[in-house]
Design an enzyme around this catalytic site. Structure first.
Site, PDB file in Angstrom:
ATOM      1  N   ILE A   1      99.780  -3.022  51.448  1.00  0.00           N
ATOM      2  CA  ILE A   1      98.337  -3.051  51.210  1.00  0.00           C
ATOM      3  C   ILE A   1      97.674  -4.206  51.943  1.00  0.00           C
ATOM      4  CG2 ILE A   1      98.333  -4.527  49.143  1.00  0.00           C
ATOM      5  CD1 ILE A   1      96.349  -2.381  47.944  1.00  0.00           C
ATOM      6  N   ARG A   2      98.495  -5.107  52.486  1.00  0.00           N
ATOM      7  CA  ARG A   2      97.984  -6.240  53.247  1.00  0.00           C
ATOM      8  C   ARG A   2      98.892  -6.448  54.456  1.00  0.00           C
ATOM      9  NH1 ARG A   2     101.999  -7.803  50.265  1.00  0.00           N
ATOM     10  NH2 ARG A   2     103.085  -9.791  50.556  1.00  0.00           N
TER      11      ARG A   2
ATOM     12  N   LEU B   1     106.165  -5.811  52.729  1.00  0.00           N
ATOM     13  CA  LEU B   1     106.033  -7.258  52.893  1.00  0.00           C
ATOM     14  C   LEU B   1     106.392  -8.019  51.628  1.00  0.00           C
ATOM     15  CD1 LEU B   1     102.783  -7.442  55.048  1.00  0.00           C
ATOM     16  CD2 LEU B   1     105.155  -7.055  55.746  1.00  0.00           C
ATOM     17  N   GLY B   2     106.947  -7.340  50.644  1.00  0.00           N
ATOM     18  CA  GLY B   2     107.400  -7.991  49.432  1.00  0.00           C
ATOM     19  C   GLY B   2     108.770  -8.618  49.600  1.00  0.00           C
ATOM     20  N   GLN B   3     109.342  -9.050  48.491  1.00  0.00           N
ATOM     21  CA  GLN B   3     110.592  -9.799  48.545  1.00  0.00           C
ATOM     22  C   GLN B   3     111.724  -8.986  49.154  1.00  0.00           C
ATOM     23  OE1 GLN B   3     112.599 -10.673  44.825  1.00  0.00           O
ATOM     24  NE2 GLN B   3     113.146 -12.723  45.520  1.00  0.00           N
TER      25      GLN B   3
ATOM     26  N   LYS C   1     110.085   1.166  34.848  1.00  0.00           N
ATOM     27  CA  LYS C   1     111.369   1.387  35.501  1.00  0.00           C
ATOM     28  C   LYS C   1     112.163   2.515  34.836  1.00  0.00           C
ATOM     29  CE  LYS C   1     111.029  -1.328  38.951  1.00  0.00           C
ATOM     30  NZ  LYS C   1     110.829  -0.699  40.285  1.00  0.00           N
TER      31      LYS C   1
ATOM     32  N   TYR D   1     106.713  -3.426  32.681  1.00  0.00           N
ATOM     33  CA  TYR D   1     107.566  -3.264  33.861  1.00  0.00           C
ATOM     34  C   TYR D   1     108.823  -2.483  33.501  1.00  0.00           C
ATOM     35  CZ  TYR D   1     110.220  -4.610  38.052  1.00  0.00           C
ATOM     36  OH  TYR D   1     110.949  -4.605  39.210  1.00  0.00           O
TER      37      TYR D   1
ATOM     38  N   GLY E   1     105.416  -1.153  50.415  1.00  0.00           N
ATOM     39  CA  GLY E   1     105.638  -2.499  49.880  1.00  0.00           C
ATOM     40  C   GLY E   1     106.522  -3.316  50.791  1.00  0.00           C
TER      41      GLY E   1
END
Length: 321
Positions: free
Chosen positions: A35-36, A10-12, A145, A141, A8
């Site tokens: 994933i991208r 490229l996420g925040q 968690k 969510y 992950g």
């Protein structure tokens, strides 16, 4: 940490964490996966690999090929997106976590994954929320968690895996666009303040939530992962925070720099119901005592830096005075 796999990426969080890790440990030491792909610094400044974390063999092979000694697992659907697509959230958030933990177990890696204030629920004390308290969230969510916290505890107790984690509050960043979180309103507010001098909040006035500026969050991850394991009692779910604010407090801080900034409200009942479950202000004593956590940015310092960074990204003729 010497050789690190980040999912992950490229996420925040990942888009800034990868850059910092490469600065600390070397560009080739950090394999960013997502994933991208895109043209961000995280994707372009060092090794990058496309990776679907729901594919167990692919996660293992990526970690093995990189000779990773640390896995930082960030891939997830965030709160509002997860509530809209709960089955996908379970498959991605929990399936991906199990796959990353299994890869870490097989390869003997240190392991980090973030938790969230979403892990708390309506029955949790809202002010001074303890490190150890009732957790009965009613969002997918939040359920993910809490389950993740327990699963990481299990892997530590059962297999001796060096698992570590942080319960992050809302994270505010100028680098990555909002990713479907309930607290993203705060990021949006700063962006729109610079862009057009006004913002309509989907979170109601008087809704206090814990927040943190991304530089503090990035520093916290590195600090926890470098901490002496013998001092860690909680390991996988440390409360951290920097400030407790509502939309009005952020708006007031922005007006010290952009006096004409206007704040209106159009409350989204789904995201408001999520926010209403979460604490107003949490207790981060355990993180301070066990690995020395202390936030450096308060609201005023964060606002000044956010607005300055956002202005830098705009063309000169678009800037708001």
């Amino acid at each position: 940490m010497k050789r690190i796999l980040v999912t992950g990426a490229l996420g925040q969080i990942g888009s800034e964490l990868v850059v910092k890790l490469r600065e600390l440990y070397g560009e080739e030491a950090v394999l960013a996966t997502d994933i991208r792909s895109n043209s961000s610094e995280a994707a372009q400044s060092g090794p990058f690999r496309l990776l679907d974390v729901t594919a167990a063999d692919a996660v293992f092979e990526a970690a093995k090929d990189h000779r990773a000694d640390t896995i930082i697992h960030l891939a997830a659907l965030l709160s509002a997106t997860a509530e809209a697509r709960p089955l996908l959230a379970w498959q991605l958030n929990m399936g991906g976590l199990v796959n990353a933990l299994e890869a870490a177990r097989a390869l003997g890696c240190q392991f980090f994954t973030p938790s969230s204030i979403a892990a708390f629920g309506a029955g949790t004390p809202k002010v001074g929320t303890p490190q150890d308290t009732l957790q009965r969230p009613l969002t997918m969510y939040g359920v993910n968690k809490v389950s993740g916290e327990l699963l990481c505890d299990y892997y530590f107790a059962k297999y001796g895996l060096d698992t570590r984690g942080i319960r992050f509050p809302g994270l505010i960043s100028h680098s990555a666009p909002p990713g479907g979180g309930t607290t993203d309103y705060a990021v949006d507010m700063y962006v729109e303040a610079v862009r057009q001098g006004a913002y309509t909040s989907y979170i109601a006035k008087g809704t206090f939530l814990d927040m943190m500026y991304m530089p503090d969050a990035i520093r916290a991850v590195v600090q926890l992962m470098e901490a002496d394991a013998s001092r860690l009692k909680h390991r996988n779910a440390f409360n951290v925070t920097a400030m407790s604010v509502d939309p009005e407090a952020i708006a007031a801080s922005i007006r010290r720099h952009i006096p004409h900034f206007e704040l209106d409200y159009d409350v989204d009942p789904v995201r408001q119901s999520i926010a209403d479950e979460w604490p107003d202000a949490i207790d981060a004593t355990a993180a301070a005592e066990e690995w020395g956590f202390r936030a450096e940015y308060d609201l005023e310092r964060m606002t000044a830096d956010m607005l300055a960074k956002l202005e830098e990204k705009r063309r000169p003729d678009q800037k708001i005075s």
